[in-house]
Design a protein around this motif. Structure first.
Motif, PDB file in Angstrom:
ATOM      1  N   ARG A 136       4.816  -4.379  -6.150  1.00 37.65           N
ATOM      2  CA  ARG A 136       6.260  -3.711  -6.053  1.00 37.65           C
ATOM      3  C   ARG A 136       7.311  -4.655  -5.544  1.00 37.65           C
ATOM      4  O   ARG A 136       7.195  -5.353  -5.015  1.00 37.65           O
ATOM      5  N   LEU A 154       0.902  -1.175   0.049  1.00 39.17           N
ATOM      6  CA  LEU A 154      -0.091   0.028   0.035  1.00 39.17           C
ATOM      7  C   LEU A 154       0.870   1.184   0.021  1.00 39.17           C
ATOM      8  O   LEU A 154       1.580   1.259   0.753  1.00 39.17           O
ATOM      9  N   GLY A 197       0.511   5.326  -0.109  1.00 39.69           N
ATOM     10  CA  GLY A 197      -0.333   6.207   0.105  1.00 39.69           C
ATOM     11  C   GLY A 197      -1.977   5.781   0.023  1.00 39.69           C
ATOM     12  O   GLY A 197      -2.809   6.516  -0.447  1.00 39.69           O
ATOM     13  N   GLY A 198      -2.026   4.681   0.587  1.00 40.17           N
ATOM     14  CA  GLY A 198      -3.307   4.021   0.592  1.00 40.17           C
ATOM     15  C   GLY A 198      -3.811   3.489  -0.602  1.00 40.17           C
ATOM     16  O   GLY A 198      -4.941   2.549  -0.690  1.00 40.17           O
ATOM     17  N   LYS A 199      -2.929   3.450  -1.475  1.00 37.73           N
ATOM     18  CA  LYS A 199      -3.305   2.912  -2.831  1.00 37.73           C
ATOM     19  C   LYS A 199      -2.361   1.425  -3.004  1.00 37.73           C
ATOM     20  O   LYS A 199      -1.465   1.378  -2.788  1.00 37.73           O
ATOM     21  N   PRO A 200      -3.268   0.385  -3.381  1.00 36.77           N
ATOM     22  CA  PRO A 200      -2.301  -1.144  -3.548  1.00 36.77           C
ATOM     23  C   PRO A 200      -1.889  -0.980  -5.245  1.00 36.77           C
ATOM     24  O   PRO A 200      -2.283  -0.513  -6.058  1.00 36.77           O
ATOM     25  N   ILE A 201      -0.540  -1.408  -4.896  1.00 33.11           N
ATOM     26  CA  ILE A 201       0.398  -1.834  -5.889  1.00 33.11           C
ATOM     27  C   ILE A 201       1.089  -3.122  -5.893  1.00 33.11           C
ATOM     28  O   ILE A 201       1.194  -3.561  -4.637  1.00 33.11           O
TER      29      ILE A 201
END
Length: 728
Positions: A116, A108, A110-114
């Motif tokens: 990585r 996560l 900035g609160g966004k799922p990616i």
């Protein structure tokens, strides 16, 4: 307990080959599809990143962190495209197995799922070093250790996980795994062998050690396996009477592969191909329910990784097919155990096998140089080779007329023996034209280019030349191939470095030309190595006497063999070639001794439990039945009953005596391993287990196996050999 045995047999009777729907395609079409090799690298990496990986693999150059980020991104994109969700640093700690800790690509930000995966994640991780064997290098409160990416072994996918082969080192830099010293040894061989190969071809820039292992194993139905406490806890049977039929008819060896085993092998080979493991051969081995597989030769580091990986894969797939795979060196008494033959050779980056004779005298002199140096290396450090294959399991095989003896010797065949005798008999020093001609044409020039079939094979030799390669047959089936290969690399690198120094010194003196100097040094090596050469039956009593006369050691136990690792010569050898520091060597020796003791402790406790809780109660139950029957006959026939009860009374006495001995010896066993466990010194503790605990195993087993024959089959609680070995 007998109920469990018969339920297991009932389960097996219902088994059918598992239907596995594999794609109908050529194996070449799927080979390496789950490996991050050159094909996906070209697709997912930038040109500079690809070049950086290649330089690391071929030229041992470091990969910068900036480039590592690019490589990690490409590796992650490739893995995710194939359904992968997690990654792990896959390493080989000193437990004898592989290890892995899975992390998700998911994060996560900035609160966004990616998804990585950075270069830092690729290059280095930090597992708990104190939770793995370290031989005292790491304490419990000193937990930090590191895994570091090994780019010479490509990443691969297992299930939904990207596995990245890594080394494992402590916070203070010592090796805590099998891969690190192996890579050091291979580098040492590369440098020393390349410098010698340049005597014959200046274009040689690199020499690789190649390895081809052969893996033997047993397949036992899972239900039968689960019915045996000793198999579950120790991997071998501690008791069991020999069946009427074993391997004496030789009808299993190379026979038709049972259908259930074939189904397992088909899926195993399919998964191996997807992982880039070039499995080539499969067949029934000598013992019932024993099999073997072998791959095509590979570079040694990759071959070691593949053998470690395939053992894990075999364990997982065998369970799926309702089998359990046994790698123990001697899971069953009375039939052959399992080894892992290591075939090795040296090849140049110009495509030449340095252990293969050529078509002309120059190539043959090159062959003899590496061939004779290999023999001299074994002669100098035979005890280290013996130590590298030592284990509690392998002690059951070595010298047991099924594997090579514990005495290390080298077999080269009659033809090459004759060649070495001729070289030895040529005079030392400067050669006149006539001697040069004889050396080139009559001795060196007459070696055939292909030596595969001009001499017989010697299956009793622990170190045999088998045509363009050496085969070491003494390795145990559970062993990590890195242990022996590291020793081979260290002793060969050391010998080749010394050889080059001797040759260069002779040439620099101005009295001898290069070929004459090479010949003179090789001649001295032949004379110095004669004691290690043996062409006869390694199982014979005569060889043991001759070996003793030649002052060759016969270490029959692991504690005796492992002493060689800490000799001043061994410590200096590994230090001189930058393979293992003294601290690392002592730590490994400590770990191996402790493992030996713990293995025998587990076996002793398991045997005591089986004797007290399964065998003795069963024997007493049957004995009571017999006693009740005798009493009933006495009541029925009175004095006339003696003619009818004599045989039963003898059987009662036989069972009673066996129960008494089992009980007494079990008490002695418990006392012996309790005393051994209290010894602080690892060497002395291992010796106590070997000399005082282990011998009691056979005494208990003899009595229990006699009870198995005499107790009612319907009462006997432990699955029998005939059921384990012949139930398909």
């Amino acid at each position: 307990m007998a109920r469990i045995r018969f339920e297991a047999l009932g389960e097996v009777s219902e088994r059918r080959p598992l239907e596995v729907h594999l794609p109908k395609c050529k194996l070449s079409e799927i080979f390496g599809e789950n490996v991050f090799n050159s094909a996906p690298m070209r697709q997912f990496l930038t040109e500079s990143a690809l070049r950086s990986v290649w330089d690391a693999v071929v030229h041992n150059k470091k990969i910068s962190r900036h480039v590592a980020d690019s490589i990690a991104a490409g590796m992650k994109d490739w893995a995710v495209s194939k359904g992968v969700t997690h990654y792990t640093h896959w390493f080989q700690p000193l437990t004898g197995a592989s290890a892995e800790k899975h992390d998700a690509f998911f994060e996560l930000v900035g609160g966004k799922p990616i998804e990585r995966f950075s270069g830092a994640m690729l290059v280095q991780q930090e597992p708990d070093a104190s939770s793995f064997p370290s031989g005292g290098i790491r304490n419990t409160f000193e937990a930090r250790g590191y895994t570091a990416w090994d780019p010479t072994s490509p990443a691969f996918i297992m299930g939904a996980t990207l596995c990245i082969p890594t080394v494992f080192i402590s916070y203070t830099g010592e090796a805590l795994d099998n891969k690190t010293p192996l890579l050091r040894a291979l580098q040492a061989v590369d440098e020393s062998a390349t410098s010698v190969a340049c005597y014959f071809d200046r274009n040689v820039k690199r020499v690789n050690m190649n390895l081809g292992w052969e893996q033997e194993y047993f397949l036992i139905d899972k239900a039968l396996f689960d019915s045996r406490p000793d198999l579950i806890l120790t991997g071998r049977t501690l008791i069991g009477h020999a069946p009427a039929k074993g391997q004496q008819l030789d009808d299993h060896y190379f026979g038709s592969i049972p259908s259930r085993a074939m189904s397992f092998m088909n899926e195993l080979e399919f998964e191996c191909m997807r992982l880039g493991i070039p499995v080539k051969t499969r067949h029934n081995e000598v013992a019932p329910n024993q099999f073997e597989l072998a791959p095509i030769f590979e570079e040694a580091n990759l071959a070691v990784d593949h053998n470690t990986l395939i053992m894990d894969l075999m364990d997982k797939l065998s369970r799926k097919h309702h089998f359990r795979v046994l790698f123990h060196e001697k899971p069953f008494a009375g039939v052959n155990g399992s080894g892992k033959h290591n075939n090795w050779s040296l090849t140049t980056d110009t495509g030449v096998n340095l252990l293969s004779p050529g078509a002309n005298p120059k190539k043959n002199l090159q062959f003899l140089t590496f061939f004779i140096n290999s023999i001299k290396a074994v002669c100098d450090y035979a005890d280290l080779i013996r130590a590298s294959v030592a284990s509690a399991g392998n002690d059951h095989r070595l010298g047991a007329n099924e594997a090579p003896p514990a005495i290390i010797s080298v077999y080269i065949g009659s033809h090459l023996s004759a060649v070495l005798r001729e070289l030895e008999n040529l005079p030392a020093g400067k050669l006149n034209p006539a001697l040069k001609t004889r050396l080139k044409l009559e001795v060196v020039g007459k070696i055939p280019e292909v030596l595969l079939d001009n001499t017989d094979r010697n299956r009793t030799s622990p170190f045999a030349f088998t045509g363009s390669k050496f085969e070491i047959r003494a390795v145990g089936a559970t062993a990590n191939c890195a242990e022996l290969t590291t020793v081979l690399g260290a002793i060969l690198a050391d010998r080749l470095t010394a050889f080059k120094g001797e040759v260069d010194t002779l040439v620099a003196g101005g009295k001898l030309k290069k070929d004459e100097a090479i010949f003179n040094v090789l001649r001295n090596y032949i004379v110095a190595s004669k004691n290690i050469l043996f062409e006869g039956d390694g199982y014979s009593a005569d060889w043991k006497k001759l070996a003793k006369k030649r002052k060759l050691n016969n270490f029959k136990s692991t504690p005796a063999a492992l002493k060689a690792e800490l000799s001043p010569r061994a410590i200096e050898l590994f230090k001189r070639n930058a393979v293992l520091s003294e601290i690392e060597l002592r730590a490994r020796n400590e770990i191996r001794l402790r493992k030996y003791s713990m293995t025998l402790q587990i076996e002793a406790q398991t045997l005591a439990d089986m004797a007290r809780n399964h065998i003795i109660p069963t024997a007493i139950t049957y004995q009571n039945r017999l006693i009740e029957n005798v009493r009933a006959l006495d009541d029925m026939y009175g004095d006339a009953s003696k003619d009818r009860t004599g045989a039963q009374l003898l059987l009662i006495e036989k069972i009673s005596n066996a129960i008494a001995v089992v009980s007494q010896k079990t008490d002695e066993l418990v006392q012996a391993y309790t005393r051994a466990q209290g010894i602080a010194n690892s060497q002395k503790q291992a010796e106590a287990y070997s000399d005082q605990v282990k011998p009691i195993f056979d005494e208990i087993r003899k009595q229990i196996d006699s009870l198995e024959v005499n107790v009612d089959d319907e009462l006997w609680p432990i699955t029998k050999y005939r059921e384990l070995l012949f139930t398909k």
